[in-house]
Design a protein around this motif. Structure first.
Motif, mmCIF file in Angstrom:
data_model
loop_
_atom_site.group_PDB
_atom_site.id
_atom_site.type_symbol
_atom_site.label_atom_id
_atom_site.label_comp_id
_atom_site.label_asym_id
_atom_site.label_seq_id
_atom_site.Cartn_x
_atom_site.Cartn_y
_atom_site.Cartn_z
ATOM 1 N N ASN A 1 -5.424 -27.872 -43.103
ATOM 2 C CA ASN A 1 -6.790 -28.267 -42.746
ATOM 3 C C ASN A 1 -7.680 -27.115 -42.316
ATOM 4 O O ASN A 1 -8.855 -27.332 -42.018
ATOM 5 C CB ASN A 1 -6.776 -29.357 -41.677
ATOM 6 N N VAL B 1 -7.471 -21.236 -52.704
ATOM 7 C CA VAL B 1 -8.040 -21.611 -51.406
ATOM 8 C C VAL B 1 -8.606 -20.397 -50.687
ATOM 9 O O VAL B 1 -8.324 -19.250 -51.041
ATOM 10 C CB VAL B 1 -6.972 -22.292 -50.514
ATOM 11 N N GLY C 1 -10.373 -19.325 -46.410
ATOM 12 C CA GLY C 1 -10.712 -19.832 -45.090
ATOM 13 C C GLY C 1 -10.528 -18.805 -43.993
ATOM 14 O O GLY C 1 -10.049 -17.690 -44.216
ATOM 15 N N ALA D 1 -10.180 -24.256 -47.340
ATOM 16 C CA ALA D 1 -11.043 -24.989 -48.260
ATOM 17 C C ALA D 1 -10.700 -24.546 -49.682
ATOM 18 O O ALA D 1 -10.141 -23.466 -49.886
ATOM 19 C CB ALA D 1 -12.518 -24.707 -47.964
ATOM 20 N N ARG D 2 -11.055 -25.361 -50.628
ATOM 21 C CA ARG D 2 -10.806 -25.011 -52.026
ATOM 22 C C ARG D 2 -11.778 -23.907 -52.451
ATOM 23 O O ARG D 2 -12.981 -24.000 -52.219
ATOM 24 C CB ARG D 2 -10.985 -26.243 -52.907
ATOM 25 N N LYS D 3 -11.267 -22.866 -53.074
ATOM 26 C CA LYS D 3 -12.130 -21.762 -53.509
ATOM 27 C C LYS D 3 -12.944 -22.177 -54.726
ATOM 28 O O LYS D 3 -12.387 -22.634 -55.724
ATOM 29 C CB LYS D 3 -11.283 -20.535 -53.868
#
Length: 216
Positions: free
Chosen positions: A113, A92, A94, A116-118
């Motif tokens: 939340n 992940v 962010g 984000a997914r890497k």
């Protein structure tokens, strides 16, 4: 775990490597093992605490958050019972400023939340360099509508942290991009696809007579 901490406002001399407790995630949080973190001007502002806004956010007399770091990339090692977006093993990235900072450490806990997914194509270092600067670039260029093919875009200060990301995004959308910065940065900006270059030390771009669809 080890973390870079500060307990008083000031310069880099206030930072120290310390041993602190590893945080435990709540129901909607994930524990991330930090693989990479980037430094933003926001981190320096929080360290120095020299503005009214920073003191209002971080504490009047001393910092509320003792571990800096807003951009992070890493691997989820634990997830709270209510988490549905990520599970242990997920990569992940962010901007975690809204969750209290903390990426200058071996581990950090944040609400799932804010991550984000890497993408697999990005290294952890590349992913950690994107969140704050990338969001500024995208927000600026999408203001009043996204960049369209053939539009003329000018990026002022294009050789900074936000500029190259904005340049890459605008070019990927088919725009014609003029970059303003010092001549020493022109080689880098050409490599990112700049169509025209203006050295602000010799030319005032507001007086060239050129018009643009967007100026960032």
């Amino acid at each position: 775990m080890k973390a870079i901490c500060y307990h008083r406002y000031g310069g880099p001399d206030q930072l120290a490597l310390e041993e602190v407790s590893t945080p435990v995630p709540k129901a909607n949080e994930v524990l991330v093992r930090v693989h990479a973190a980037s430094i933003n001007s926001w981190d320096d502002d929080m360290l120095r605490g020299h503005t009214f806004i920073i003191r209002a956010l971080s504490g009047w007399r001393k910092p509320r958050y003792k571990i800096l770091g807003s951009d992070v990339a890493g691997v989820v090692v634990a997830a709270g019972a209510a988490c549905t977006l990520f599970k242990p093993g997920d990569e992940v990235f962010g901007d975690i400023a809204s969750a209290g900072f903390g990426s200058f450490a071996e581990y950090v806990v944040v609400p799932e939340n804010v991550l984000a997914r890497k993408p697999a194509a990005l290294s952890f270092q590349q992913a950690a360099a994107l969140p704050q600067a990338g969001l500024l670039a995208i927000q600026g260029l999408r203001y009043h509508g996204d960049v369209q093919p053939g539009q003329r875009i000018l990026i002022n200060g294009a050789g900074g942290g936000v500029g190259p990301i904005a340049l890459s995004y605008a070019k990927s959308n088919g725009a014609h991009v003029t970059c303003v910065d010092r001549a020493v940065k022109f080689e880098m900006l050409r490599a990112f696809g700049a169509d025209e270059l203006i050295d602000f030390t010799t030319t005032d771009y507001t007086r060239t007579g050129q018009r643009y669809d967007k100026i960032l």
